[in-house]
Structure formats: C-alpha cells, structure tokens
Design an enzyme around this catalytic site. Structure first.
Site, PDB file in Angstrom:
ATOM      1  N   CYS A  44      34.191  41.461  15.571  1.00  0.00           N
ATOM      2  CA  CYS A  44      34.631  42.202  14.383  1.00  0.00           C
ATOM      3  C   CYS A  44      35.811  41.473  13.723  1.00  0.00           C
ATOM      4  O   CYS A  44      36.932  41.496  14.238  1.00  0.00           O
ATOM      5  CB  CYS A  44      35.021  43.617  14.811  1.00  0.00           C
ATOM      6  SG  CYS A  44      35.845  44.591  13.558  1.00  0.00           S
TER       7      CYS A  44
ATOM      8  N   CYS B 215      38.784  43.667  12.876  1.00  0.00           N
ATOM      9  CA  CYS B 215      39.499  44.006  14.121  1.00  0.00           C
ATOM     10  C   CYS B 215      40.453  42.880  14.504  1.00  0.00           C
ATOM     11  O   CYS B 215      41.610  43.117  14.857  1.00  0.00           O
ATOM     12  CB  CYS B 215      38.511  44.245  15.265  1.00  0.00           C
ATOM     13  SG  CYS B 215      37.331  45.581  15.009  1.00  0.00           S
TER      14      CYS B 215
END
Length: 109
Positions: A29, A32
């Site tokens: 991600c 993230c």
C-alpha cells in the site's frame, strides 16, 4: 510502535487501558508507506497520552476482517475494546489524523 499480530492484538489493543491508535497497513500500500513516518513522529509527540500499534493486514487477514478493515490505509482509535473512530483511504490524511489525535489525547481515560 508495537507491531501487532494475531497473538497480541487482544492484549495490546482490545484489553488495553486508555486510547490506542492502530495503523492498519500493507507493504503493498503506497499511501500506507507514505503515512508511516508521519505516524511514527506522532507516536513521539503523543507519548504517554496514547498507545500506538501497527498491524500488517497481509499477515493477519482474518484479524483485519474481524475489525472490518476492507480498504487501506486505516488509522483507528480504540478504547476499552471498541473501535471509537477510524479514518479510511483518502480520509486517512495528515490533517485528519492530527485532528483525531488532538481530540483523543485531550480526553481523560
């Protein structure tokens, strides 16, 4: 930052006293990864007022599903075993996370 997993999530988050921030993330991600240094800086800033943990959902899929994590990133606040607030996806930005932390750091346990 406590690295959370299936073995310690209940103790470190659900049974913890006070407020706990959980960063639900995945190595795949990009948003993230971009937030990670910011979350670590907040941990230092809020030390003693909030507990911080991170859960790699790729390594704990069932746990993530049980916590209703269906998109990433998710930054959630827990209190007494209950998720009291979360920011998901694009809503999990620096400004929103900071506002959420200010609110919960000011509350008494």
């Amino acid at each position: 930052m406590i690295e959370l997993n299936q073995n310690n999530f209940e103790t470190e988050v659900l049974k913890a006293s006070g407020y706990v921030l959980v960063d639900f993330y995945s190595e795949d991600c990009s948003p993230c990864k971009a937030l990670k240094p910011f979350i670590h800086s907040l941990e230092k800033e809020y030390e003693g007022r909030l507990k911080f943990g991170a859960l790699n959902v790729s390594k704990a899929i069932r746990l993530a599903i049980s916590q209703k994590v269906i998109a990433l990133p998710v930054i959630a606040i827990y209190k007494a075993g209950v998720k009291v607030e979360e920011l998901v996806g694009a809503d999990a930005n620096r400004e929103s996370i900071q506002e959420m932390l200010v609110k919960y750091a000011a509350l008494k346990e």
